[in-house]
Design an enzyme around this catalytic site. Structure first.
Site, PDB file in Angstrom:
ATOM      1  N   SER A  90      44.119  36.105  35.660  1.00 31.79           N
ATOM      2  CA  SER A  90      42.384  36.077  36.236  1.00 31.79           C
ATOM      3  C   SER A  90      41.634  35.393  35.131  1.00 31.79           C
ATOM      4  CB  SER A  90      42.212  37.435  36.750  1.00 31.79           C
ATOM      5  OG  SER A  90      41.167  37.689  37.252  1.00 31.79           O
ATOM      6  N   ASP A 124      44.208  36.265  48.059  1.00 36.05           N
ATOM      7  CA  ASP A 124      43.529  36.618  46.881  1.00 36.05           C
ATOM      8  C   ASP A 124      41.792  36.595  47.381  1.00 36.05           C
ATOM      9  OD1 ASP A 124      42.068  37.272  44.414  1.00 36.05           O
ATOM     10  OD2 ASP A 124      43.582  35.774  43.344  1.00 36.05           O
ATOM     11  N   HIS A 159      45.044  39.673  44.727  1.00 41.38           N
ATOM     12  CA  HIS A 159      44.767  39.240  43.334  1.00 41.38           C
ATOM     13  C   HIS A 159      45.816  39.763  42.466  1.00 41.38           C
ATOM     14  CE1 HIS A 159      42.178  37.669  40.169  1.00 41.38           C
ATOM     15  NE2 HIS A 159      42.040  38.990  39.769  1.00 41.38           N
TER      16      HIS A 159
END
Length: 265
Positions: free
Chosen positions: A147, A216, A245
């Protein structure tokens, strides 16, 4: 009637500008979300080491020495929490003898300072330098970023020689994500920490693995796919159908096998 319409328009404009100003001033609290208690690493063979950054901050990092012939994974987590929340993932990543250098960003539990893009890139530099000081060869370092950490990983790999790069749920840029989330506002004018991975990825020469969940809801799948398409060969893209995610945990055996294969070349 015209005066009323002018009043409504003025009120709407005032509220819009106030909301935009609030978003601009509070933006780093959205981008960086440190929290929780940083506990001693519950990973076999792990030790806590301290890193000193170029601008004088002191960081905590977890280090596991690699087994003979195995690489060291230089790990950068996402924007929330702390390293302790990543314990299960990190334990799985070092299974089989992989080494680890997992840095806790400035401003996060255990580390001094306040987070920013520039600051996190300096944190990555300190972690890379520490890995070399502890005996890791550049070509035996695998940079892993999840991320927000994908932006840190790409920036580091664009500046330094590494053996491979693994990205989980990456973005083209943090600016692009913010623009999607806050499309009513011209966030480009005020974004302090854009993390332009799409401008940096061309400088990454190491083999690349990108993992991204198709569902996601934080960093849309197409962002990771777009970044992958801009990257140099050799590269591998692994879509995780239906995953949200941070989907690295779904394919850890495959990721470790990919790392083994790249390091064996």
């Amino acid at each position: 009637m015209s005066k009323f319409l002018i009043f409504v328009a003025a009120l709407a404009a005032t509220l819009y500008l106030a909301a935009f100003a609030a978003l601009a001033f509070a933006q780093r609290s959205f981008v960086f979300q440190p929290g929780g208690e940083l506990l001693p690493p519950a990973i076999a063979g792990a030790e806590v080491v301290k890193l000193r950054t170029e601008d004088g901050e002191t960081l905590i990092a977890w280090h596991v020495a690699p087994a003979p012939g195995k690489p060291l994974l230089l790990y950068f987590h996402g924007n929330g929490g702390n390293l302790t929340l990543q314990t299960e993932l990190l334990r799985a990543l070092v299974a089989g003898g992989n080494g680890l250098m997992a840095v806790e960003y400035r401003g996060y539990p255990g580390s001094t300072g306040s987070p920013s893009e520039r600051g996190l890139l300096l944190d990555a530099e300190a972690a890379y330098a520490k890995a070399l000081a502890l005996g890791a060869a550049p070509e035996r370092i695998v940079v892993v970023g999840q991320s927000l950490g994908s932006g840190v990983a790409v920036a580091l790999a664009a500046r330094h020689k590494v053996g491979a790069v693994v990205l989980d749920s990456p973005f083209t840029s943090a600016l692009a994500v913010a623009s999607r989330l806050y499309g009513l506002f011209p966030v480009r004018w005020v974004m302090l920490d854009p993390f332009p991975s799409d401008e940096r990825i061309a400088a990454v020469k190491a083999p690349l693995l990108v993992v991204h969940g198709t569902a996601d809801g934080v960093i849309p799948f197409e962002f990771g796919k777009a970044l992958f398409e801009q990257a140099n060969q050799p590269k591998t893209f692994v879509p995780i159908e239906g995953a949200g995610h941070l989907s690295l945990g779904y394919v850890l055996p495959e990721v470790r096998a990919w790392i083994d294969g790249v390091m064996a070349r």
